[in-house]
Design an enzyme around this catalytic site. Structure first.
Site, PDB file in Angstrom:
ATOM      1  N   GLU A  47       0.947  -1.156  -0.230  1.00  0.00           N
ATOM      2  CA  GLU A  47      -0.024  -0.056   0.034  1.00  0.00           C
ATOM      3  C   GLU A  47       1.093   1.186   0.204  1.00  0.00           C
ATOM      4  OE1 GLU A  47      -2.517  -1.056  -1.131  1.00  0.00           O
ATOM      5  OE2 GLU A  47      -4.093  -0.479   0.496  1.00  0.00           O
TER       6      GLU A  47
ATOM      7  N   THR B 260      -5.652   6.952  -5.390  1.00  0.00           N
ATOM      8  CA  THR B 260      -5.612   7.299  -4.060  1.00  0.00           C
ATOM      9  C   THR B 260      -4.596   8.287  -3.393  1.00  0.00           C
ATOM     10  OG1 THR B 260      -6.288   4.878  -3.304  1.00  0.00           O
ATOM     11  CG2 THR B 260      -5.510   6.010  -1.589  1.00  0.00           C
TER      12      THR B 260
HETATM   13  N1  HSE Z   1      -8.296   4.985   3.791  1.00  0.00           N
HETATM   14  C1  HSE Z   1      -7.677   5.204   2.354  1.00  0.00           C
HETATM   15  C2  HSE Z   1      -7.949   6.417   1.849  1.00  0.00           C
HETATM   16  C3  HSE Z   1      -8.497   4.000   1.543  1.00  0.00           C
HETATM   17  O1  HSE Z   1      -9.243   6.716   2.117  1.00  0.00           O
HETATM   18  O2  HSE Z   1      -7.305   7.136   1.360  1.00  0.00           O
HETATM   19  C4  HSE Z   1      -7.919   3.903   0.208  1.00  0.00           C
HETATM   20  O3  HSE Z   1      -8.661   2.871  -0.416  1.00  0.00           O
END
Ligand code: HSE
Length: 309
Positions: free
Chosen positions: A128, A181
């Site tokens: 990630e 993201t």
């Molecule tokens: N918590 C993360 C965000 C999840 O909202 O950026 C990304 O899938």
């Protein structure tokens, strides 16, 4: 056992009120991966189908996650990975997380489970970090644990597995645009107002309480996000219309899946989830937006073995 074929589920992170801490796993959408022991040390990605992603171990989230695991164990062999990538990157349903979580889970199985699930979350978080710049755990944790998970703390990492009411279904619509993201994180403010924080942590507590007591109305009332959704929803076509119509069609709640652009709704029962799907489709059909849509029960198991050799 030398080879595993697995299903690595798509996930919905945040679940409206729990930015970076809450997530859930889906059952009907996910990647398939083959992980094989080989005599050559290290990690080699031999095949990726479905999406155009790098095969170089250091540039691929699955490769990075696997290397993070192997850096903590002494072995004199290595692993090959094949990925059938069915979750589109940038869709908001944990595409990178499925690859990262899937590979470390399978390697751990092939090694006789030397690592805990929380260790596996830690390794998968390195994938990630490569994908988004931040090692968030709210997609990899539900992929690995199944059901709903809470990241109670990042330092030290403390993952809590939450109960999943049987009749809970998710509907997810993915308008065919890509939202990275990393970009969706950059637009967020680093400070929030205390009055918003109060509403938000009330909802996190409410949602968790609703999951324990199978109180579907409480789950629905708690699916409100006062902090992230007002900012990110501008990136998503017709977000307000999809949300309003989904609620009218009977959804318990509706919000952005992860960092978007997918929109998710939770419903009590499959019939309700299907009604919500029809409503979502209707909104996008009317304005001419292409989409993928998924209806899924919550996946309580997480990653599943499809074949062993
Ligand atoms: N918590 C993360 C965000 C999840 O909202 O950026 C990304 O899938």
């Amino acid at each position: 056992m030398n080879e595993l074929k697995i299903f690595a589920p798509a996930t919905i992170a945040n679940v409206s009120c729990g930015y970076d801490v809450l997530g859930l796993a889906l059952d009907t959408v996910g990647d398939e991966m083959i992980i094989r022991k080989v005599s050559q040390k290290g990690v080699k990605i031999t095949k990726i189908i479905g999406q155009d992603l790098p095969l170089e171990t250091h540039k691929n989230v699955a490769g990075i996650a696997a290397l993070a695991l192997l850096s903590e164990i002494e072995i004199n062999f290595g692993f090959e990975i094949e990925i059938d990538k069915r979750i589109k990157p940038g869709s908001g349903i944990g595409s990178s997380a499925a690859s990262s979580a899937g590979v470390v889970w399978a390697i751990n199985e092939l090694l006789g489970k030397p690592f805990s699930k929380t260790d596996l979350v830690r390794f998968a978080m390195e994938g990630e970090r490569l994908a988004t710049g931040v090692a968030h755990a709210d997609n990899v944790a539900p992929a690995l644990f199944g059901g709903f998970t809470l990241v109670r703390s990042y330092q030290p990492l403390d993952i809590i597995s939450l109960p999943t009411p049987n009749e809970l279904y998710a509907t997810v619509i993915h308008p065919q645009i890509e939202v990275k993201t990393s970009d969706a994180r950059k637009i967020l403010k680093s400070n929030i107002a205390l009055k918003d924080a109060i509403k938000q942590w009330g909802n996190v507590g409410g949602l968790i309480s609703g999951l324990y007591t199978e109180d579907y109305d409480l789950i629905g009332r708690s699916l409100e996000d006062y902090i992230v959704e007002p900012i990110r929803s501008i990136l998503i076509p017709a977000f307000d219309a999809v949300k309003q119509e989904s609620l009218k069609a009977g959804a318990l709640g509706c919000g952005i899946s992860g960092s978007g652009p997918s929109i998710f709704a939770l419903s009590k029962g499959e019939i309700s989830a299907k009604n919500v799907a029809n409503t979502m489709k209707f909104v996008y059909d009317k304005i001419g937006i292409d989409y993928d849509i998924h209806i899924s029960q919550i996946n309580k198991e997480g990653i599943k073995i499809l074949e062993k050799k």
